[in-house]
Design a protein around this motif. Structure first.
Motif, PDB file in Angstrom:
ATOM      1  N   GLN A  76      13.983  16.810 -17.591  1.00 13.41           N
ATOM      2  CA  GLN A  76      14.676  15.963 -16.966  1.00 13.41           C
ATOM      3  C   GLN A  76      16.363  15.921 -16.993  1.00 13.41           C
ATOM      4  N   THR A  77      16.924  15.434 -16.493  1.00 11.70           N
ATOM      5  CA  THR A  77      18.637  15.111 -16.479  1.00 11.70           C
ATOM      6  C   THR A  77      18.731  13.728 -17.098  1.00 11.70           C
ATOM      7  N   HIS A  78      18.933  13.617 -18.077  1.00 11.96           N
ATOM      8  CA  HIS A  78      19.397  12.182 -18.618  1.00 11.96           C
ATOM      9  C   HIS A  78      20.639  12.029 -19.459  1.00 11.96           C
ATOM     10  N   TYR A  79      21.261  12.914 -20.111  1.00 13.46           N
ATOM     11  CA  TYR A  79      22.412  12.638 -21.153  1.00 13.46           C
ATOM     12  C   TYR A  79      23.436  13.717 -20.297  1.00 13.46           C
ATOM     13  N   ASP A 461      22.451  10.162 -29.995  1.00 16.42           N
ATOM     14  CA  ASP A 461      22.207   8.900 -30.548  1.00 16.42           C
ATOM     15  C   ASP A 461      23.677   8.012 -29.974  1.00 16.42           C
ATOM     16  N   ASP A 462      24.702   8.754 -30.274  1.00 13.77           N
ATOM     17  CA  ASP A 462      25.942   8.148 -29.983  1.00 13.77           C
ATOM     18  C   ASP A 462      26.395   8.040 -28.565  1.00 13.77           C
ATOM     19  N   TYR A 463      25.525   8.793 -27.667  1.00 15.85           N
ATOM     20  CA  TYR A 463      26.156   8.874 -26.308  1.00 15.85           C
ATOM     21  C   TYR A 463      25.251   7.699 -25.593  1.00 15.85           C
ATOM     22  N   LYS A 466      26.191   6.343 -18.329  1.00 19.50           N
ATOM     23  CA  LYS A 466      26.472   5.210 -17.767  1.00 19.50           C
ATOM     24  C   LYS A 466      25.749   5.058 -16.497  1.00 19.50           C
ATOM     25  N   ILE A 467      25.181   6.247 -16.002  1.00 15.66           N
ATOM     26  CA  ILE A 467      24.301   6.358 -14.790  1.00 15.66           C
ATOM     27  C   ILE A 467      23.140   6.963 -15.178  1.00 15.66           C
ATOM     28  N   THR A 468      22.095   6.677 -14.161  1.00 15.15           N
ATOM     29  CA  THR A 468      20.737   7.127 -14.264  1.00 15.15           C
ATOM     30  C   THR A 468      20.366   8.506 -13.947  1.00 15.15           C
ATOM     31  N   THR A 469      19.170   8.836 -14.403  1.00 15.80           N
ATOM     32  CA  THR A 469      18.905  10.308 -14.022  1.00 15.80           C
ATOM     33  C   THR A 469      18.745  10.464 -12.260  1.00 15.80           C
ATOM     34  N   HIS A 470      18.329   9.265 -11.670  1.00 17.25           N
ATOM     35  CA  HIS A 470      18.161   9.440 -10.394  1.00 17.25           C
ATOM     36  C   HIS A 470      19.476   9.427  -9.682  1.00 17.25           C
ATOM     37  N   GLU A 471      20.410   8.892 -10.002  1.00 16.55           N
ATOM     38  CA  GLU A 471      21.782   8.777  -9.558  1.00 16.55           C
ATOM     39  C   GLU A 471      22.311  10.092  -9.638  1.00 16.55           C
ATOM     40  N   ARG A 472      22.276  10.696 -10.961  1.00 15.67           N
ATOM     41  CA  ARG A 472      22.921  11.764 -11.461  1.00 15.67           C
ATOM     42  C   ARG A 472      22.574  13.146 -10.457  1.00 15.67           C
ATOM     43  N   SER A 473      21.190  13.231 -10.121  1.00 18.13           N
ATOM     44  CA  SER A 473      20.890  14.391  -9.478  1.00 18.13           C
ATOM     45  C   SER A 473      20.968  14.086  -8.204  1.00 18.13           C
TER      46      SER A 473
END
Length: 474
Positions: A76-79, A461-463, A466-473
């Protein structure tokens, strides 16, 4: 108002070469060169040369085309890129070339090695692990274009031929062996057995230099005799071979033309791939400030050192135009006749697949053969076509086959210095991680090898996205 001494061209996301954290970057034109300028809050400003030919750099954008996705993604796309590799759902290109590392170990300890291989590093993969990796590629690709058996040095795996047997049973179009050639040179029976895996099998042979001192610096020992004996054995078998040259500025970039000319005289050699050193893994004695060489510098050296190709023959590859360049020639009677200049770029962009194995692309193959079949009579040809055909023997186009084609490829593996997220998203050379993820070659060597993943976790861990996986995709 004061005018800046450069021209702003573009914006991208890059990495700080010190801490590997994402940073904003701008692309500028200055003094006929292309630079990336970026700033890390902790490590300051970096200015990195990324191209020495502004016109070619801008032209790569004209070779962009709709992406071809894999049949499935694995993470999944997260970071955000490059911290989600696997392939993630936001990656923009399927695997043109899939690499399986069947062992971590090698019979050399090269001072230049992105995988940090050595005789005692890591372990051999089991047959079960290797078959699972192959099945993962097939699940993602259906019929993978090219699968490369790599390492370490794959030929030292104790079950090497069993690995090839398993791979040949899979629906893989083209199988490639990445090797330093030591076993091929020393064991003719081994080489002969390799030849039984043709057709659709190729040797990807390390061939960095003719100079002993260069090989000692890059590979830790003088391998000139090994290289020549390996090629002698491969020539006897006419086993399809690509010579692979790792390039370092000021060390072996003056040999590019000599290697291409030498390759053209070898019966078994179908091409040369030129790979600038990726600053990752083991790079002993390598100074990024002086030793990096860009794709455009390599292209300029080809044009300066050989008489085979002109600038219209060496063009971006649409699957990843920022990182790949190719040129084709026809080998006939010991001579080479360039082909790429006669292929309309529209054919590459509209009718061909996203792949780096163009000789297997039916639409382009027919187009190239049509050039020669319609021009057997020289009075039917015009311009450069007529000039080319009048030098050719009288041939029938249907007789041309894979053995007549010769390709030169520049394969730039982006690192933390020239990292451009726009290009990384179209990376099409992928490595199967031992846990089953499929990871772009570039980011694998930066983030996803052994202890490097531990450091990646500290970055994550430091990151805080600011947007969710759904919004990013979306």
């Amino acid at each position: 108002m004061p005018e800046k001494d450069y021209t702003y061209y573009d914006f991208t996301i890059s990495l700080c070469s010190a801490c590997l954290r994402r940073v904003d970057a701008k692309i500028i034109f200055e003094q006929d060169k292309v630079f990336m300028v970026k700033h890390c809050p902790e490590h300051g400003r970096e200015k990195v040369l990324i191209a020495t030919d502004i016109a070619y750099y801008k032209n790569t954008r004209n070779y962009n085309k709709p992406s071809e996705a894999p049949l499935k993604t694995n993470t999944q796309t997260h970071y955000g890129c490059p911290y989600d590799c696997g392939l993630c759902q936001d990656h923009e290109q399927h695997s043109c070339l899939s690499v399986i590392e069947v062992t971590d170990r090698c019979n050399l300890t090269c001072p230049t090695c992105y995988a940090m291989s050595s005789p005692h590093y890591g372990r051999h993969r089991t047959l079960e692990e290797i078959e699972r990796m192959l099945d993962i590629i097939v699940a993602n690709e259906g019929q993978p274009d090219v699968v490369q058996i790599s390492g370490g040095e794959p030929t030292i795996h104790p079950q090497f031929f069993e690995i090839l047997d398993i791979a040949k049973k899979k629906p893989i179009r083209h199988l490639m062996l990445n090797t330093n050639g030591i076993r091929i040179a020393k064991d003719k029976e081994f080489a002969a057995r390799l030849a039984t895996y043709m057709p659709d099998f190729e040797v990807y042979l390390q061939f960095d230099s003719f100079k002993p001192e260069v090989l000692e610096q890059m590979r830790g020992k003088d391998l000139t005799d090994i290289r020549r004996q390996a090629l002698n054995n491969l020539n006897e078998l006419d086993l399809s071979t690509t010579l692979v040259v790792t390039l370092q500025k000021g060390l072996n970039d003056d040999e590019i033309g000599k290697i291409i000319d030498y390759a053209l005289q070898q019966k078994c050699v179908r091409g040369v791939t030129l790979q600038p050193v990726q600053i990752a893994g083991r790079t002993e004695g390598f100074d990024p400030a002086t030793d990096r060489i860009t794709l455009t510098e390599v292209r300029q050296q080809i044009l300066a050192q050989t008489s085979v190709f002109n600038e219209h023959d060496l063009i971006p590859v649409p699957c990843n135009p920022d990182a790949l360049m190719m040129g084709y020639a026809l080998k006939l009677g010991g001579q080479a006749f360039p082909l790429t200049r006669f292929v309309d770029p529209a054919v590459l962009l509209n009718n061909s697949k996203n792949t780096i194995v163009y000789e297997q692309d039916e639409a382009l193959h027919k187009h190239v053969l049509k050039i020669f079949s319609t021009g057997i009579s020289t009075d039917a040809a015009v311009g450069d076509m007529q000039s080319l055909l009048c030098c050719l023997p009288q041939i029938q186009a249907p007789g041309l086959n894979y053995n007549n084609l010769f390709r030169v490829v520049i394969m730039r593996f982006i690192d933390a210095y020239d990292f451009d997220v726009r290009a990384i998203k179209k990376s099409c050379v992928h490595i199967v991680h031992k846990d089953g993820r499929i990871i772009p070659f570039e980011t694998m060597n930066l983030f996803y090898r052994d202890e490097k993943e531990e450091y990646l976790r500290t970055i994550i861990d430091d990151y805080s996205p600011k947007i969710t996986t759904h919004e990013r995709s979306i």
